[in-house]
Write a protein that holds these residues in place. Sequence first.
Motif, PDB file in Angstrom:
ATOM      1  N   PRO A 756       5.574  60.994  17.264  1.00 19.35           N
ATOM      2  CA  PRO A 756       6.517  62.051  16.893  1.00 19.35           C
ATOM      3  C   PRO A 756       6.184  63.386  17.554  1.00 19.35           C
ATOM      4  O   PRO A 756       5.045  63.643  17.949  1.00 19.35           O
ATOM      5  CB  PRO A 756       6.359  62.141  15.383  1.00 19.35           C
ATOM      6  CG  PRO A 756       4.966  61.677  15.123  1.00 19.35           C
ATOM      7  CD  PRO A 756       4.666  60.632  16.157  1.00 19.35           C
ATOM      8  N   PRO A 758       6.230  67.596  16.943  1.00 19.30           N
ATOM      9  CA  PRO A 758       6.339  68.587  15.862  1.00 19.30           C
ATOM     10  C   PRO A 758       7.802  69.011  15.739  1.00 19.30           C
ATOM     11  O   PRO A 758       8.509  69.128  16.747  1.00 19.30           O
ATOM     12  CB  PRO A 758       5.444  69.733  16.353  1.00 19.30           C
ATOM     13  CG  PRO A 758       4.500  69.100  17.334  1.00 19.30           C
ATOM     14  CD  PRO A 758       5.258  67.991  17.981  1.00 19.30           C
ATOM     15  N   TYR A 759       8.254  69.252  14.512  1.00 14.97           N
ATOM     16  CA  TYR A 759       9.669  69.494  14.274  1.00 14.97           C
ATOM     17  C   TYR A 759      10.215  70.648  15.126  1.00 14.97           C
ATOM     18  O   TYR A 759      11.286  70.531  15.733  1.00 14.97           O
ATOM     19  CB  TYR A 759       9.915  69.782  12.786  1.00 14.97           C
ATOM     20  CG  TYR A 759      11.372  70.035  12.455  1.00 14.97           C
ATOM     21  CD1 TYR A 759      12.331  69.052  12.671  1.00 14.97           C
ATOM     22  CD2 TYR A 759      11.786  71.272  11.952  1.00 14.97           C
ATOM     23  CE1 TYR A 759      13.670  69.274  12.381  1.00 14.97           C
ATOM     24  CE2 TYR A 759      13.118  71.503  11.659  1.00 14.97           C
ATOM     25  CZ  TYR A 759      14.069  70.514  11.874  1.00 14.97           C
ATOM     26  OH  TYR A 759      15.392  70.739  11.586  1.00 14.97           O
ATOM     27  N   PHE A 762      10.718  69.568  18.630  1.00 13.71           N
ATOM     28  CA  PHE A 762      11.929  68.751  18.724  1.00 13.71           C
ATOM     29  C   PHE A 762      13.161  69.653  18.850  1.00 13.71           C
ATOM     30  O   PHE A 762      14.016  69.462  19.709  1.00 13.71           O
ATOM     31  CB  PHE A 762      12.046  67.842  17.509  1.00 13.71           C
ATOM     32  CG  PHE A 762      13.296  67.001  17.479  1.00 13.71           C
ATOM     33  CD1 PHE A 762      13.357  65.796  18.168  1.00 13.71           C
ATOM     34  CD2 PHE A 762      14.427  67.419  16.779  1.00 13.71           C
ATOM     35  CE1 PHE A 762      14.512  65.023  18.154  1.00 13.71           C
ATOM     36  CE2 PHE A 762      15.585  66.662  16.766  1.00 13.71           C
ATOM     37  CZ  PHE A 762      15.627  65.456  17.451  1.00 13.71           C
ATOM     38  N   LEU A 763      13.232  70.670  17.991  1.00 18.36           N
ATOM     39  CA  LEU A 763      14.364  71.606  18.027  1.00 18.36           C
ATOM     40  C   LEU A 763      14.420  72.347  19.368  1.00 18.36           C
ATOM     41  O   LEU A 763      15.492  72.545  19.943  1.00 18.36           O
ATOM     42  CB  LEU A 763      14.245  72.626  16.890  1.00 18.36           C
ATOM     43  CG  LEU A 763      14.400  72.097  15.456  1.00 18.36           C
ATOM     44  CD1 LEU A 763      14.163  73.223  14.458  1.00 18.36           C
ATOM     45  CD2 LEU A 763      15.770  71.478  15.236  1.00 18.36           C
ATOM     46  N   HIS A 778      19.114  73.031  13.531  1.00 25.51           N
ATOM     47  CA  HIS A 778      18.329  72.841  12.295  1.00 25.51           C
ATOM     48  C   HIS A 778      19.258  72.603  11.102  1.00 25.51           C
ATOM     49  O   HIS A 778      19.052  71.670  10.315  1.00 25.51           O
ATOM     50  CB  HIS A 778      17.450  74.064  12.053  1.00 25.51           C
ATOM     51  CG  HIS A 778      16.822  74.097  10.699  1.00 25.51           C
ATOM     52  ND1 HIS A 778      15.877  73.158  10.288  1.00 25.51           N
ATOM     53  CD2 HIS A 778      17.017  74.938   9.633  1.00 25.51           C
ATOM     54  CE1 HIS A 778      15.519  73.424   9.049  1.00 25.51           C
ATOM     55  NE2 HIS A 778      16.195  74.508   8.623  1.00 25.51           N
ATOM     56  N   ILE A 781      20.742  69.123  11.110  1.00 25.90           N
ATOM     57  CA  ILE A 781      19.781  68.079  10.736  1.00 25.90           C
ATOM     58  C   ILE A 781      19.553  68.088   9.221  1.00 25.90           C
ATOM     59  O   ILE A 781      19.480  67.044   8.578  1.00 25.90           O
ATOM     60  CB  ILE A 781      18.454  68.268  11.506  1.00 25.90           C
ATOM     61  CG1 ILE A 781      18.679  67.972  12.997  1.00 25.90           C
ATOM     62  CG2 ILE A 781      17.354  67.375  10.942  1.00 25.90           C
ATOM     63  CD1 ILE A 781      17.492  68.290  13.882  1.00 25.90           C
ATOM     64  N   SER A 785      20.391  65.021   6.804  1.00 23.61           N
ATOM     65  CA  SER A 785      19.284  64.402   6.046  1.00 23.61           C
ATOM     66  C   SER A 785      19.582  64.269   4.565  1.00 23.61           C
ATOM     67  O   SER A 785      18.931  63.494   3.869  1.00 23.61           O
ATOM     68  CB  SER A 785      17.998  65.208   6.254  1.00 23.61           C
ATOM     69  OG  SER A 785      18.116  66.493   5.677  1.00 23.61           O
ATOM     70  N   ASP A 792       9.528  61.313   9.677  1.00 23.93           N
ATOM     71  CA  ASP A 792       8.960  62.212  10.692  1.00 23.93           C
ATOM     72  C   ASP A 792       8.852  61.541  12.062  1.00 23.93           C
ATOM     73  O   ASP A 792       8.996  62.190  13.098  1.00 23.93           O
ATOM     74  CB  ASP A 792       7.563  62.689  10.263  1.00 23.93           C
ATOM     75  CG  ASP A 792       7.646  63.700   9.121  1.00 23.93           C
ATOM     76  OD1 ASP A 792       8.771  64.206   8.875  1.00 23.93           O
ATOM     77  OD2 ASP A 792       6.614  63.965   8.486  1.00 23.93           O
ATOM     78  N   PHE A 795      11.506  62.072  14.849  1.00 24.94           N
ATOM     79  CA  PHE A 795      11.595  63.285  15.659  1.00 24.94           C
ATOM     80  C   PHE A 795      10.711  63.092  16.892  1.00 24.94           C
ATOM     81  O   PHE A 795       9.578  63.575  16.964  1.00 24.94           O
ATOM     82  CB  PHE A 795      11.162  64.512  14.851  1.00 24.94           C
ATOM     83  CG  PHE A 795      12.102  64.846  13.724  1.00 24.94           C
ATOM     84  CD1 PHE A 795      13.370  65.357  13.996  1.00 24.94           C
ATOM     85  CD2 PHE A 795      11.740  64.621  12.405  1.00 24.94           C
ATOM     86  CE1 PHE A 795      14.249  65.649  12.963  1.00 24.94           C
ATOM     87  CE2 PHE A 795      12.611  64.909  11.361  1.00 24.94           C
ATOM     88  CZ  PHE A 795      13.883  65.423  11.650  1.00 24.94           C
ATOM     89  N   ASN A 796      11.219  62.312  17.856  1.00 24.78           N
ATOM     90  CA  ASN A 796      10.442  61.981  19.046  1.00 24.78           C
ATOM     91  C   ASN A 796      11.257  62.279  20.312  1.00 24.78           C
ATOM     92  O   ASN A 796      12.407  62.718  20.245  1.00 24.78           O
ATOM     93  CB  ASN A 796      10.011  60.503  19.018  1.00 24.78           C
ATOM     94  CG  ASN A 796      11.202  59.573  18.844  1.00 24.78           C
ATOM     95  OD1 ASN A 796      12.201  59.692  19.540  1.00 24.78           O
ATOM     96  ND2 ASN A 796      11.098  58.635  17.904  1.00 24.78           N
TER      97      ASN A 796
END
Length: 984
Positions: A756, A758-759, A762-763, A778, A781, A785, A792, A795-796
């Motif tokens: 993954p 980190p969030y 990813f953004l 954001h 998402i 969700s 988690d 988020f790759n």
Amino acid sequence: MDLILKGDLPHQQKAIDAINTVFKGVKITKPSLSYMNPSFDINSGIVKENIKEVQKEIHPSMRGSNEIEDYLNLDIKMETGTGKTYVYTQTIFELHKRYGFNKFIIVVPSLAIKAGTQKFINSPYVKHHFRETQRYYSEIDLHVLESKKTKKGKNFFPSPVREFVSGSNQVTNKIHVLLTNMHLLQDRKGSMLVRDDYDYGVEGFYKPSDAMKATKPVVIIDEPHRFARDQKTFEFIENNVKPQMIIRFGATFPDREVKVGRKKQTVKDYYNLLYNLSSCDAFNQNLIKGVSKEHFEPISKKQDKVKIVSVNNKTSVNIQYIKEGEKTITHTLAKDEPLSIITSSFEGVYITGIGKNFIELSNGQIKYQGEEFTTDIYSSSYQEQMIKLALERHFETEKENFNRKFKIKTLALFFIDDIYSYRKDEKTGKETYLKNTFERLLKEKIDMELSSLTEIDSEEYKNYLLASKKDIDATHAGYFAQDNSDSDEAIAQEVNEILFQKEKLLSIKNEDGSYNTRRFLFSKWTLKEGWDNPNIFTITKLRSSGSENSKLQEVGRGLRLPVDEFGNRISNEEFFLNYIVDFTERDFAEELVRQINSELPEILVLTDEDIEKVAKKLRIDPDDLFLELLTKKYIDRNKKVNVEKKDEFIEEYLDFVGGLNKGKVKDSNKNKPQPVKIRKSNYAELKELWEILNQKYFIYYEKLEEEFIEEQLVELLKKDVFTDVIIASKRDIVRGSENGMVIGESAGVYYTLEKPLPYFEFLRRVNEGTNLPITAIHKAIVKFSKEHSIEDKYFNEYSAANLINSFEVWKTQNLQGRFSYKKTSLPIHPTPLTNKDGTPKDVISQGRIGTKIVPGEAMDKYLYDAIAYDSELEKDNIQSQIDEVVVFGKIPRNSIRIPTINGGTYSPDFMYVVKKKDGSKELNVVVETKDVENENVLRGIEEDKINSAKVFFEQLKLDGYEVKFETQLKSKKMKSIIDELLSS
């Protein structure tokens, strides 16, 4: 990077459909034992009728024998680079899904092809493609047969055969495939497949070949030209394996002799040929790259050269004199002896010193063992000139490929004679002169490229070149046969990357974000059948082969269409492979065209249908075409082709035979791009229009409410954006035996790779790829969700790429009519036609305005003094005399760069200044030419570019510049377009 496979490509689907059609309506009998395939009546009249139906698309002369004896033989002919491995893999899935076949044996000619096939079938991205995209819910269990090392003690039945045979047809989601190379299928004494003295058998069989035969397998043969019917492997398949069906997939097929009356005639060995994707089809349909052959011309134009064959312990040297059309002579010379012994061209030049692997000459030059040079005594080596030419062609292509929206990593391949001119020989310590020369020339070329970069070129390309210059050694790698036994880790990594890590070689960046600059590959013809790379754009033969090999096989390493940095195959453009040879192969292009056209069916008599079909394509009356052919004496009154003028007939009327389109194989020595003069008086007439077109504009999208963007992103997120990253394992099982431990292969398993991001990272990645606000991404998402749980691990990198690609598609489909253009204050000059001060240049490179050229001078109204063009429609425009036109010109390639909705840029083809009816010359016209019959043929991306251009020219009108924009299709003449504009 994973390669992205595309399913349902028409040229591949036709082959698969042809095989399926053979079994339409045929009764399939369920197997009586769990290890057997289903069976069918091969003599069924339905099978024969189905084959006849499929073969209606095949010319009668190519259908081959239609006999069905002990097994059913089906042939599929597909050109190199068009996806044979993909097609026979999908054929396996189809035959299993439709008819229940689950035992297949794939036979290939070499270890290299075997390794490539194994990697393809076992690759996670291939498995994912067939499962998720093509919706086959079964899985191939691949068993790879290897040669067995002789050991004392117990004789173990070959485990791949055991696992293949014992695989049960009751496990309906498993397909068992045995992969082997030809040399393991030969009935030799003691051969592992015909022995019956194993301690253990399988299903009651102790001879492996009997066990294979019992499964009633389907045999797939790859590269059938290597498997003649009288060859041992084919005989073994027929006599020992006894399949119920053999399907052969290949670009070329073996020859066989047949009796015609009392005489024997050699024909191609086709048996029930179902599909023929010929070389002509592949080139003409842009399924593979075209070929541009080029050779280095010696300064003196003498077609001869010499080669340092070997240095004998510092005492003498063996030198070959190579002269075209004459026998090669080898001379042995010692120190202080004159080279004029070889040829008078070397008068006054002596050998002044002999080293380990080099000689010194009295003219100050050093020549190395293996080096070739011309008899121009002060010239650099022949190989050095060829490397310079190769680097010139490579960087031309690389620069263009790097400046795309989605970059293409550009690779080059060099074939060499002497391994130790590149790879260091620890025993002798010989100097790696070819490697040293290459690195020196590469550094010089990179410096030249860096100094010539303009503001149009990306900063990233500059950084890529700087990274290349910083570590020249990392830019190239080699693979040679003896590398397989080399213990050097660096060499092992090079070999692994070239042979097995295709995806890494195609990547512009490494996993750590640094640049992957490796793009120049060296080999000694080891990389042949079984190896290719889609992004090879230049092949250079630094060796004198005079090879009689198939010319198509030689260029086959680089014919496949390229893929971009995301693994997408680029199929909507025309690409060319630069093929650089020495003067001994100057006729390569002609021989390649001759070979390609020799595959065409023999045309002896034309039918009325033939004439009507071609007349329609040429847009003339069939009777007029008949009279034309008769007048030129290509046919007689009975429509019989005149044998003496057959080649001339085919060259002029390719449509009758589907021959190779002109320009698909080019001889760059005969058609060298020349500087084209810009007529300054004509430029003065076009100056105002040109400067209007070259004003820099930005594209602006209509302000979209963030709430709307969020809603659209939520919808995109529902389309399988978040995915697992699945890879497959290879399982080796260690077992005990009387002689110690042994390793046996077993079926691997799939597992999910959790890597993954980190969030926020990813953004950030999605933001950079879409230019959407991070807050909007954001919020979307978060909203998604609430209804769909997101772990988690999702988020790759793959999920980020999926979202970016989905947004690009959405943007193209939904933002038409919701964007506009705004002019910037950036300077207009310099441009391809003008200097920095706005004055017109003297010349422009031919390549900027057309790859082809017509001899002679262009008409007075044309901007340039030569007729350079890319398509027949463009040539027609340039040669059209239109009274109302004051001046016109081809717009240099990629010069205007109008931003488009799909994120790229667009540059139209022609610009015209036209007189109005009252005599004033106020009408400016810009034309986009499309050499297609109608708008329905235009691909989506081309349509988007044209739609963007319409909006752009509307904005020019609002800014006070009246420029008419028109799209010209094949069916419309430029005169009609001008007339319509003047009357409106």
